[in-house]
Design a protein around this motif. Structure first.
Motif, PDB file in Angstrom:
ATOM      1  N   GLY A 121       0.832  -1.205   0.000  1.00 30.76           N
ATOM      2  CA  GLY A 121       0.000   0.000   0.000  1.00 30.76           C
ATOM      3  C   GLY A 121       0.865   1.252   0.000  1.00 30.76           C
ATOM      4  N   ASP A 122       0.313   2.314  -0.573  1.00 27.96           N
ATOM      5  CA  ASP A 122       1.041   3.584  -0.484  1.00 27.96           C
ATOM      6  C   ASP A 122       0.900   4.182   0.926  1.00 27.96           C
ATOM      7  OD1 ASP A 122      -1.576   4.423  -0.702  1.00 27.96           O
ATOM      8  OD2 ASP A 122      -1.239   5.771  -2.400  1.00 27.96           O
ATOM      9  N   SER A 123       0.192   3.449   1.808  1.00 34.28           N
ATOM     10  CA  SER A 123       0.245   3.761   3.243  1.00 34.28           C
ATOM     11  C   SER A 123       1.684   3.702   3.731  1.00 34.28           C
ATOM     12  CB  SER A 123      -0.615   2.774   4.036  1.00 34.28           C
ATOM     13  OG  SER A 123      -0.245   1.433   3.745  1.00 34.28           O
ATOM     14  N   LEU A 124       2.585   3.127   2.945  1.00 39.87           N
ATOM     15  CA  LEU A 124       3.995   3.087   3.321  1.00 39.87           C
ATOM     16  C   LEU A 124       4.531   4.508   3.516  1.00 39.87           C
ATOM     17  CD1 LEU A 124       6.345   3.771   0.888  1.00 39.87           C
ATOM     18  CD2 LEU A 124       5.257   1.776  -0.107  1.00 39.87           C
ATOM     19  N   VAL A 181      -0.697  -4.224  -5.574  1.00 43.12           N
ATOM     20  CA  VAL A 181       0.184  -3.069  -5.360  1.00 43.12           C
ATOM     21  C   VAL A 181      -0.556  -1.779  -5.711  1.00 43.12           C
ATOM     22  CG1 VAL A 181       2.362  -1.975  -6.040  1.00 43.12           C
ATOM     23  CG2 VAL A 181       2.247  -4.467  -5.836  1.00 43.12           C
ATOM     24  N   ASP A 182      -0.340  -0.746  -4.892  1.00 41.35           N
ATOM     25  CA  ASP A 182      -0.973   0.556  -5.128  1.00 41.35           C
ATOM     26  C   ASP A 182      -0.256   1.344  -6.217  1.00 41.35           C
ATOM     27  OD1 ASP A 182      -3.173   0.744  -3.496  1.00 41.35           O
ATOM     28  OD2 ASP A 182      -2.118   1.736  -1.846  1.00 41.35           O
ATOM     29  N   LEU A 183      -1.033   1.917  -7.095  1.00 42.63           N
ATOM     30  CA  LEU A 183      -0.516   2.890  -8.052  1.00 42.63           C
ATOM     31  C   LEU A 183      -0.382   4.219  -7.299  1.00 42.63           C
ATOM     32  CD1 LEU A 183      -0.092   2.723 -11.229  1.00 42.63           C
ATOM     33  CD2 LEU A 183      -2.146   4.094 -11.352  1.00 42.63           C
ATOM     34  N   ILE A 204      -3.094  -4.432  -9.767  1.00 45.44           N
ATOM     35  CA  ILE A 204      -2.821  -3.029  -9.421  1.00 45.44           C
ATOM     36  C   ILE A 204      -4.064  -2.435  -8.762  1.00 45.44           C
ATOM     37  CG2 ILE A 204      -2.290  -0.740 -10.409  1.00 45.44           C
ATOM     38  CD1 ILE A 204      -0.050  -2.766 -10.721  1.00 45.44           C
ATOM     39  N   LYS A 205      -3.866  -1.651  -7.705  1.00 39.44           N
ATOM     40  CA  LYS A 205      -5.011  -0.953  -7.098  1.00 39.44           C
ATOM     41  C   LYS A 205      -4.941   0.531  -7.446  1.00 39.44           C
ATOM     42  CE  LYS A 205      -5.571  -0.600  -2.420  1.00 39.44           C
ATOM     43  NZ  LYS A 205      -5.445   0.854  -2.167  1.00 39.44           N
ATOM     44  N   VAL A 206      -6.056   1.058  -7.943  1.00 39.72           N
ATOM     45  CA  VAL A 206      -6.128   2.477  -8.286  1.00 39.72           C
ATOM     46  C   VAL A 206      -7.291   3.130  -7.548  1.00 39.72           C
ATOM     47  CG1 VAL A 206      -5.118   2.153 -10.585  1.00 39.72           C
ATOM     48  CG2 VAL A 206      -7.593   2.147 -10.340  1.00 39.72           C
ATOM     49  N   GLU A 207      -7.045   4.332  -7.058  1.00 42.05           N
ATOM     50  CA  GLU A 207      -8.126   5.109  -6.473  1.00 42.05           C
ATOM     51  C   GLU A 207      -8.816   5.837  -7.612  1.00 42.05           C
ATOM     52  OE1 GLU A 207      -6.745   7.645  -3.320  1.00 42.05           O
ATOM     53  OE2 GLU A 207      -5.599   6.032  -2.386  1.00 42.05           O
ATOM     54  N   GLY A 208     -10.143   5.942  -7.539  1.00 46.89           N
ATOM     55  CA  GLY A 208     -10.792   6.667  -8.619  1.00 46.89           C
ATOM     56  C   GLY A 208     -12.285   6.565  -8.590  1.00 46.89           C
TER      57      GLY A 208
HETATM   58 NA    NA Z   1      -3.383   3.005  -0.510  1.00 48.36          NA
END
Ligand code: NA
Ligand code: KIV
Length: 263
Positions: A44-47, A83-85, A111-115
């Motif tokens: 996660g981009d929570s990293l 994996v987060d984009l 791939i996970k994308v927010e949108g």
């Molecule tokens: Na995320």
């Protein structure tokens, strides 16, 4: 555990069997989570927050996510690796495709994308090229400055209907999974019923198809204010492997999330 694929998760949804997901950022914790039976690992981009100490996920770069993806890929065992984009990778279609390609090369399987619904064409182009997509709806941390903070989404009927419609549009466009963050439990159930693909919830109530948490929250090492949907599983066990197992078992048995973790 047998190799987990999108078909495995789809079969779980059909059978009404829940599955567990957890964030991972390195090989050792990835192996421990996989050995505990956790079906999906998310880089996660929570990293940006839990590893790098930022206040949001926005500073995270493609290189950061690729580095952690390569680490996790070496320890992921038979878990599925999502994996987060990162923020602004969707600045253009070309950038989106090239960045997604880098993540897949680093070891991502999804791939996970927010949108929202406007991302439909992007989802179509990714899936057409062999990149499966999970769409992240509800509270989308990359748009935190627009949302005005980390707040529950979809309490009002209009916004709730918009989230359901977005999920349907993006699944029609080819999304293989939906991730729903911080929404009332009723809305979680409604989205899960509205789409044919599995819905993973974090703070989305018990009636979605799978659950996800940030690893640091499961281990009770989160600093600052902890969200309502979080549970420290280490407090009930002796070691980290045990905490991951307990989380996995509680999700499978639908003991987690309990009432107190829901909106
Ligand atoms: Na995320
Ligand atoms: O970045 C992350 O860890 C996430 C989960 C909270 C779903 O997107």
């Amino acid at each position: 555990m047998k190799t987990v694929t999108l078909s495995t998760l789809q079969a779980y949804k059909q059978a009404g069997e829940s599955f567990s997901c957890l964030t991972a950022y390195d090989a050792t914790f990835a192996r421990t989570a996989s050995d505990a039976g956790i079906e999906v690992l998310l880089v996660g981009d929570s990293l940006g927050m839990v590893l790098q100490g930022h206040h949001s996920t926005l500073p995270v770069t493609l290189a950061d996510v690729c580095y952690h993806t390569r680490c996790v890929a070496r320890g992921k065992g038979n878990s599925l690796l999502m994996v987060d984009l990162p923020f602004m990778s969707n600045a253009s279609l070309e950038r989106l495709l090239l960045d997604a390609g880098e993540l897949m090369r680093a070891g991502a399987e999804l791939i996970k994308v927010e949108g929202e619904a406007w991302m439909a064409d992007d989802i179509r182009e990714l899936t057409r090229r062999g990149v499966p997509v999970c769409v992240h709806l509800g509270l989308t941390p990359q748009t935190v400055y627009q949302l005005g903070g980390y707040k529950v989404q979809g309490r009002e009927t209009e916004r709730a209907e918009q989230i359901i419609a977005d999920a349907c549009t993006l699944v029609d466009a080819g999304a293989s999974l939906v991730l729903l963050e911080c929404v009332p439990a009723d809305l979680g159930r409604a989205v899960s019923e509205a789409v044919s693909v599995p819905v993973i919830g974090i703070g989305a109530g018990p009636d979605v198809d799978g659950q996800i948490l940030v690893m640091h929250d499961v281990l009770g090492v989160t600093h600052g204010r902890t969200p309502r949907f979080v549970k420290n599983f280490l407090a009930e066990t002796d070691d980290i492997a045990g905490a991951f197992r307990r989380y996995h078992e509680d999700v499978k048995a639908r003991r987690f999330p309990a009432e107190e973790h829901c909106f």
